[in-house]
Design a protein around this motif. Structure first.
Motif, PDB file in Angstrom:
ATOM      1  N   ILE A  35      48.757  37.862  42.953  1.00  0.00           N
ATOM      2  CA  ILE A  35      48.108  38.558  41.846  1.00  0.00           C
ATOM      3  C   ILE A  35      47.626  39.894  42.392  1.00  0.00           C
ATOM      4  CG2 ILE A  35      46.252  38.508  40.141  1.00  0.00           C
ATOM      5  CD1 ILE A  35      46.324  35.468  40.270  1.00  0.00           C
ATOM      6  N   ALA A  36      48.186  40.965  41.891  1.00  0.00           N
ATOM      7  CA  ALA A  36      47.910  42.275  42.486  1.00  0.00           C
ATOM      8  C   ALA A  36      47.941  43.368  41.431  1.00  0.00           C
ATOM      9  CB  ALA A  36      48.936  42.579  43.576  1.00  0.00           C
ATOM     10  N   ARG A  37      47.373  44.513  41.789  1.00  0.00           N
ATOM     11  CA  ARG A  37      47.399  45.666  40.887  1.00  0.00           C
ATOM     12  C   ARG A  37      48.689  46.460  41.030  1.00  0.00           C
ATOM     13  NH1 ARG A  37      41.529  48.005  42.357  1.00  0.00           N
ATOM     14  NH2 ARG A  37      42.217  47.243  44.386  1.00  0.00           N
ATOM     15  N   ARG A  38      49.373  46.270  42.159  1.00  0.00           N
ATOM     16  CA  ARG A  38      50.675  46.918  42.343  1.00  0.00           C
ATOM     17  C   ARG A  38      51.622  45.948  43.038  1.00  0.00           C
ATOM     18  NH1 ARG A  38      50.835  49.114  47.714  1.00  0.00           N
ATOM     19  NH2 ARG A  38      48.778  49.110  48.728  1.00  0.00           N
ATOM     20  N   LYS A  39      52.880  46.155  42.863  1.00  0.00           N
ATOM     21  CA  LYS A  39      53.875  45.230  43.378  1.00  0.00           C
ATOM     22  C   LYS A  39      54.045  45.403  44.881  1.00  0.00           C
ATOM     23  CE  LYS A  39      58.563  43.579  42.405  1.00  0.00           C
ATOM     24  NZ  LYS A  39      59.783  43.775  41.579  1.00  0.00           N
ATOM     25  N   PRO A  40      54.002  44.308  45.648  1.00  0.00           N
ATOM     26  CA  PRO A  40      54.243  44.418  47.088  1.00  0.00           C
ATOM     27  C   PRO A  40      55.705  44.715  47.375  1.00  0.00           C
ATOM     28  CG  PRO A  40      53.986  42.116  46.451  1.00  0.00           C
ATOM     29  CD  PRO A  40      53.677  42.931  45.229  1.00  0.00           C
ATOM     30  N   GLU A  58      41.502  37.073  33.635  1.00  0.00           N
ATOM     31  CA  GLU A  58      40.991  35.954  32.852  1.00  0.00           C
ATOM     32  C   GLU A  58      41.523  34.641  33.408  1.00  0.00           C
ATOM     33  OE1 GLU A  58      42.116  36.691  28.840  1.00  0.00           O
ATOM     34  OE2 GLU A  58      40.783  38.425  28.604  1.00  0.00           O
ATOM     35  N   GLU A  59      40.987  33.546  32.875  1.00  0.00           N
ATOM     36  CA  GLU A  59      41.335  32.232  33.394  1.00  0.00           C
ATOM     37  C   GLU A  59      42.833  31.958  33.295  1.00  0.00           C
ATOM     38  OE1 GLU A  59      40.100  27.532  32.650  1.00  0.00           O
ATOM     39  OE2 GLU A  59      38.877  29.151  31.811  1.00  0.00           O
ATOM     40  N   GLN A  60      43.467  32.392  32.219  1.00  0.00           N
ATOM     41  CA  GLN A  60      44.896  32.123  32.043  1.00  0.00           C
ATOM     42  C   GLN A  60      45.772  32.901  33.026  1.00  0.00           C
ATOM     43  OE1 GLN A  60      42.862  33.255  29.631  1.00  0.00           O
ATOM     44  NE2 GLN A  60      43.796  34.936  28.449  1.00  0.00           N
ATOM     45  N   LEU A  94      34.206  37.223  43.819  1.00  0.00           N
ATOM     46  CA  LEU A  94      33.334  36.237  43.193  1.00  0.00           C
ATOM     47  C   LEU A  94      33.861  35.815  41.822  1.00  0.00           C
ATOM     48  CD1 LEU A  94      30.680  34.724  43.678  1.00  0.00           C
ATOM     49  CD2 LEU A  94      29.495  36.572  42.467  1.00  0.00           C
ATOM     50  N   ALA A  95      34.356  36.779  41.046  1.00  0.00           N
ATOM     51  CA  ALA A  95      34.917  36.460  39.733  1.00  0.00           C
ATOM     52  C   ALA A  95      36.161  35.590  39.865  1.00  0.00           C
ATOM     53  CB  ALA A  95      35.254  37.756  38.983  1.00  0.00           C
ATOM     54  N   ILE A  96      37.016  35.907  40.832  1.00  0.00           N
ATOM     55  CA  ILE A  96      38.245  35.141  41.044  1.00  0.00           C
ATOM     56  C   ILE A  96      37.914  33.734  41.522  1.00  0.00           C
ATOM     57  CG2 ILE A  96      40.314  34.973  42.490  1.00  0.00           C
ATOM     58  CD1 ILE A  96      40.354  38.114  42.340  1.00  0.00           C
ATOM     59  N   ALA A  97      36.911  33.597  42.376  1.00  0.00           N
ATOM     60  CA  ALA A  97      36.497  32.267  42.838  1.00  0.00           C
ATOM     61  C   ALA A  97      35.993  31.422  41.671  1.00  0.00           C
ATOM     62  CB  ALA A  97      35.404  32.403  43.896  1.00  0.00           C
ATOM     63  N   SER A  98      35.253  32.049  40.756  1.00  0.00           N
ATOM     64  CA  SER A  98      34.750  31.337  39.583  1.00  0.00           C
ATOM     65  C   SER A  98      35.895  30.844  38.705  1.00  0.00           C
ATOM     66  CB  SER A  98      33.823  32.257  38.780  1.00  0.00           C
ATOM     67  OG  SER A  98      33.329  31.604  37.629  1.00  0.00           O
ATOM     68  N   LEU A  99      36.908  31.694  38.515  1.00  0.00           N
ATOM     69  CA  LEU A  99      38.076  31.297  37.727  1.00  0.00           C
ATOM     70  C   LEU A  99      38.868  30.192  38.429  1.00  0.00           C
ATOM     71  CD1 LEU A  99      39.321  34.802  36.522  1.00  0.00           C
ATOM     72  CD2 LEU A  99      38.036  33.111  35.207  1.00  0.00           C
ATOM     73  N   ALA A 100      38.957  30.277  39.752  1.00  0.00           N
ATOM     74  CA  ALA A 100      39.663  29.252  40.523  1.00  0.00           C
ATOM     75  C   ALA A 100      38.983  27.902  40.367  1.00  0.00           C
ATOM     76  CB  ALA A 100      39.720  29.657  41.995  1.00  0.00           C
ATOM     77  N   LYS A 101      37.654  27.919  40.355  1.00  0.00           N
ATOM     78  CA  LYS A 101      36.907  26.669  40.159  1.00  0.00           C
ATOM     79  C   LYS A 101      37.191  26.078  38.785  1.00  0.00           C
ATOM     80  CE  LYS A 101      32.240  24.746  40.101  1.00  0.00           C
ATOM     81  NZ  LYS A 101      30.782  25.031  40.237  1.00  0.00           N
TER      82      LYS A 101
END
Length: 277
Positions: A35-40, A58-60, A94-101
């Motif tokens: 998940i990235a803002r630009r393509k590797p 978002e969660e989805q 922190l936001a990503i960790a919350s969504l992962a949970k």
């Protein structure tokens, strides 16, 4: 062979890019999502890339995986301001960790810094310490905190301060022994390898902190049908030179602090209400 899936955020940085390549080449994993803002630039049949604005994630946007590896990080100079730096190094993880949970991802693995401490006199270390505190407070099923020293490797960008630090640490390397081993510079590819080993074979406890010297000695165990012990992964005799150390991180969630048995005794998580006393 296992049928594992991994998600990586921060995949275009020094450690993240190495991590993605190693995950794709690891037989334990059949799916790697970035998940990235630009393509590797790296491509692989196992690899799926999702372009996402982290301000609107978002969660989805996060599907189930066995591990979510967070390698997000920047510098104040590159971010442009302290506000933007905190957004990348604190708010996004922190936001990503919350969504992962919420998604039920059982293991969150995050890179912070060797000196992470929310009471540090250094701004960078305070932000990293604040992130660690709030991640612990989140109550994730399993949280592995990766604290490397100065990362070395081939970056896409030139960072004068890190290049100077790298040369100084290289010169001082033979002098950094005993408790100072954790200050030795470490190759980003080794940190990435250690993160995968921790995911596959690390302790199944709620919170674990890995210091830089531990990461540097982390190696894949030899193939065996026997149960793989933690002692195979880390050469504790060399790290602690016979010193008996309780290597488990004990969390008192009522107070949100690390007890005296913590790996790095300089870091203390305290409930914010206690700071007013």
């Amino acid at each position: 062979m296992s049928m594992r899936a991994a998600i990586v955020v921060g995949a275009t940085g020094l450690t993240g890019s190495s991590l993605v390549e190693q995950l794709c080449n690891n037989n334990e994993y059949v799916s790697v999502t970035v998940i990235a803002r630009r393509k590797p630039t790296f491509t692989h049949p196992k690899l799926e890339v999702k372009i996402c604005d982290f301000d609107q994630i978002e969660e989805q946007d996060i599907e189930f995986a066995h591990e979510l590896y967070c390698c997000l990080g920047t510098t104040i100079k590159k971010a442009g301001s302290r506000e933007m730096f905190e957004k990348v190094d604190f708010e996004y993880p922190l936001a990503i960790a919350s969504l992962a949970k919420k998604r039920g991802i059982p293991h969150f693995i995050v890179i912070t810094a060797m000196g992470a401490n929310e009471n540090s006199p250094f701004y960078y270390n305070r932000v990293k310490g604040k992130l660690e505190h709030d991640l612990v407070e989140l109550g994730l099923q399993r949280l592995s905190i990766i604290r490397p020293s100065l990362l070395v490797g081939d970056r896409d960008e030139f960072r004068l301060g890190e290049k100077v630090g790298e040369k100084l640490l290289k010169f001082a390397h033979p002098l950094l022994i005993g408790p100072f081993k954790r200050s030795r510079a470490i190759d980003a590819s080794q940190v990435a390898k250690a993160m995968i080993i921790i995911a596959l074979y690390g302790k199944q406890q709620s919170v674990t902190i890995y210091s830089s010297d531990e990461l540097a000695t982390c190696e894949y165990p030899e193939a065996s049908e026997d149960t793989i012990s933690r002692e195979v992964l880390f050469n504790w005799d060399k790290l602690h030179e016979g010193e008996k150390v309780n290597r488990d991180v004990v969390i008192n969630r009522d107070k949100y602090k690390l007890e005296e048995t913590v790996i790095d005794k300089e870091v203390h998580f305290r409930h914010r209400d206690q700071e007013k006393k």
